[in-house]
Design a protein around this motif. Structure first.
Motif, PDB file in Angstrom:
ATOM      1  N   ASP A 221       8.580   1.932  -2.023  1.00 25.09           N
ATOM      2  CA  ASP A 221       9.525   1.114  -1.325  1.00 25.09           C
ATOM      3  C   ASP A 221       9.695   1.150   0.211  1.00 25.09           C
ATOM      4  O   ASP A 221       9.634   0.451   0.821  1.00 25.09           O
ATOM      5  CB  ASP A 221      10.992   1.258  -2.041  1.00 25.09           C
ATOM      6  N   ALA A 222       9.403   2.472   0.362  1.00 20.95           N
ATOM      7  CA  ALA A 222       9.326   2.983   1.879  1.00 20.95           C
ATOM      8  C   ALA A 222       8.176   2.472   2.342  1.00 20.95           C
ATOM      9  O   ALA A 222       7.991   1.809   3.681  1.00 20.95           O
ATOM     10  CB  ALA A 222       9.345   4.478   2.034  1.00 20.95           C
ATOM     11  N   ALA A 223       6.715   2.596   1.682  1.00 22.40           N
ATOM     12  CA  ALA A 223       5.380   1.878   2.231  1.00 22.40           C
ATOM     13  C   ALA A 223       5.649   0.457   2.502  1.00 22.40           C
ATOM     14  O   ALA A 223       5.305  -0.159   3.431  1.00 22.40           O
ATOM     15  CB  ALA A 223       4.570   2.348   1.193  1.00 22.40           C
ATOM     16  N   LYS A 224       6.287  -0.406   1.558  1.00 23.74           N
ATOM     17  CA  LYS A 224       6.660  -1.750   1.477  1.00 23.74           C
ATOM     18  C   LYS A 224       7.354  -1.964   2.847  1.00 23.74           C
ATOM     19  O   LYS A 224       7.106  -2.944   3.554  1.00 23.74           O
ATOM     20  CB  LYS A 224       7.008  -2.270   0.321  1.00 23.74           C
ATOM     21  N   ARG A 225       8.568  -1.176   2.982  1.00 21.70           N
ATOM     22  CA  ARG A 225       9.425  -1.506   4.120  1.00 21.70           C
ATOM     23  C   ARG A 225       8.815  -1.367   5.432  1.00 21.70           C
ATOM     24  O   ARG A 225       8.972  -2.112   6.411  1.00 21.70           O
ATOM     25  CB  ARG A 225      10.849  -0.618   3.871  1.00 21.70           C
ATOM     26  N   LEU A 226       7.952  -0.456   5.663  1.00 20.92           N
ATOM     27  CA  LEU A 226       7.201   0.059   6.827  1.00 20.92           C
ATOM     28  C   LEU A 226       5.939  -0.769   7.101  1.00 20.92           C
ATOM     29  O   LEU A 226       5.213  -0.626   7.939  1.00 20.92           O
ATOM     30  CB  LEU A 226       6.961   1.469   6.725  1.00 20.92           C
ATOM     31  N   GLY A 227       5.665  -1.574   6.095  1.00 19.28           N
ATOM     32  CA  GLY A 227       4.402  -2.243   6.186  1.00 19.28           C
ATOM     33  C   GLY A 227       3.087  -1.681   5.964  1.00 19.28           C
ATOM     34  O   GLY A 227       1.851  -2.170   6.450  1.00 19.28           O
ATOM     35  N   ILE A 228       3.208  -0.543   5.061  1.00 17.63           N
ATOM     36  CA  ILE A 228       1.847   0.191   4.900  1.00 17.63           C
ATOM     37  C   ILE A 228       1.315  -0.270   3.431  1.00 17.63           C
ATOM     38  O   ILE A 228       2.035  -0.426   2.412  1.00 17.63           O
ATOM     39  CB  ILE A 228       2.291   1.624   4.813  1.00 17.63           C
ATOM     40  N   THR A 229       0.066  -0.610   3.545  1.00 15.41           N
ATOM     41  CA  THR A 229      -0.417  -0.968   2.263  1.00 15.41           C
ATOM     42  C   THR A 229      -0.777   0.158   1.403  1.00 15.41           C
ATOM     43  O   THR A 229      -1.428   1.354   1.994  1.00 15.41           O
ATOM     44  CB  THR A 229      -1.825  -1.598   2.513  1.00 15.41           C
ATOM     45  N   VAL A 230      -0.544   0.312   0.124  1.00 16.68           N
ATOM     46  CA  VAL A 230      -0.807   1.342  -0.807  1.00 16.68           C
ATOM     47  C   VAL A 230      -1.865   0.676  -1.775  1.00 16.68           C
ATOM     48  O   VAL A 230      -1.630  -0.241  -2.269  1.00 16.68           O
ATOM     49  CB  VAL A 230       0.436   1.679  -1.529  1.00 16.68           C
ATOM     50  N   THR A 231      -3.005   1.488  -2.008  1.00 16.57           N
ATOM     51  CA  THR A 231      -3.936   1.058  -2.964  1.00 16.57           C
ATOM     52  C   THR A 231      -4.124   2.342  -4.025  1.00 16.57           C
ATOM     53  O   THR A 231      -3.712   3.523  -3.923  1.00 16.57           O
ATOM     54  CB  THR A 231      -5.287   0.894  -2.496  1.00 16.57           C
TER      55      THR A 231
END
Length: 320
Positions: free
Chosen positions: A85-95
């Motif tokens: 959720d934090a990554a999405k909010r901050l615009g960070i792609t997770v793979t």
């Protein structure tokens, strides 16, 4: 100027060389221990990409200090170590790295099932300790695998691969999943059932579901009490899906016959953990995907994911 990346564990040279062609690479050089939190906090502030393992807890506070970070490439299928959720909010792609470890993890799962059922580690120790003096009718007897009923909790790629192996042992296969898979039922001769029915009817239960808020402590005392006294439970998914306190009680009281675990709530598990005192538990240090070929494929896929994002391409395995 090349994008900067930080790698949280020493990688094979060929993977580092591949990353270095396009990126400025900094890497934690220790192979036998994770990067300290304070080091990671400093390194992540200056990088565009993070290449990490399950051992790193990538939480909101860490991400909020990473102003330049564009991508996190997790060298694993699971990603419960990352605050999505934090990554999405901050615009960070997770793979992540699904697919490439399916068959290898299924091999390990069925190997652990067999080793637990037939008491193989216990028998090896019995011989090495000099306790093998003669042969007797019921010495080190275990449970038959062929013709038994297997329950699979979580019918993803690995669950289906385990089912294929079980068919070779003429096992009846039940499964429980969030959603029913009628195509797999027909192809693999599977039978869908509710969780409690699966636990009551199966001789072997393999836990292969992802770790989520819904599956946390999915198997506790109430569920273990439903199982046969002769049943074996195997977990190669994530620790925390089976409540360890409840499992200890079931194994200690012999309300189930045995368990095989490749994963634990806290990893590495403490050597003074009560579970490690039990003779009817087979334990492994989270090696589900640990073949040379598969770990190289995982490392290379994580590199592909990271590089694609940094070079403006769509990665093959985006989580968010």
């Amino acid at each position: 100027m090349k994008p900067r990346i930080y790698v949280t564990r020493k990688l094979p040279n060929q993977i580092v060389e591949r990353l270095s062609e396009s990126c400025e690479v900094r890497m934690w050089e220790e192979d036998d221990k994770p990067v300290p939190r304070e080091v990671l906090e400093e390194e992540i502030k200056e990088v565009d990409g993070l290449y990490c393992l399950l051992t790193e807890q990538i939480d909101a506070s860490l991400l909020e200090g990473a102003d330049k970070l564009k991508v996190i490439a997790n060298m694993a299928v699971g990603y419960n170590n990352i605050d999505i959720d934090a990554a999405k909010r901050l615009g960070i792609t997770v793979t992540n790295t699904p697919g490439v470890l399916t068959e290898t993890t299924a091999d390990l799962t069925f190997s652990l099932l067999m080793a637990t059922a037939r008491r193989i580690p216990e028998a090896s120790e019995y011989l090495r300790d000099g306790d093998w003096k003669t042969w007797s009718p019921m010495q080190l007897t275990g449970q038959d695998i062929h013709g038994a009923t297997l329950g699979i909790i979580g019918l993803g790629r690995i669950g289906e691969a385990v089912a294929k192996r079980a068919k070779g042992f003429d096992m009846k296969i039940l499964y429980h999943n969030r959603s029913r898979n009628r195509e797999a039922e027909e192809r693999l001769e599977l039978h869908y059932t509710e969780l409690n029915t699966l636990l009551r009817e199966c001789d072997f239960v393999c836990v292969l579901t992802p770790f989520t808020s819904e599956t946390n402590n999915m198997i506790g005392k109430e569920q273990l009490d439903l199982m046969k006294e002769s049943a074996v439970i195997i977990n190669t998914a994530r620790g925390g899906i089976i409540n360890e306190k409840a499992l200890y009680g079931a194994l200690k009281e012999k309300s189930i016959w045995a368990a095989g675990l490749d994963v634990f709530e806290e990893e590495p598990i403490s050597l003074d953990h009560p579970l490690l005192t039990l003779p009817n538990l087979v334990t492994l240090p989270h090696i589900g995907s640990a073949s040379i070929a598969t770990r190289m494929k995982m490392a290379d896929l994580a590199a592909t994911n990271l590089l694609d994002v940094l070079l403006g391409e769509e990665p093959p395995n985006r989580v968010v």
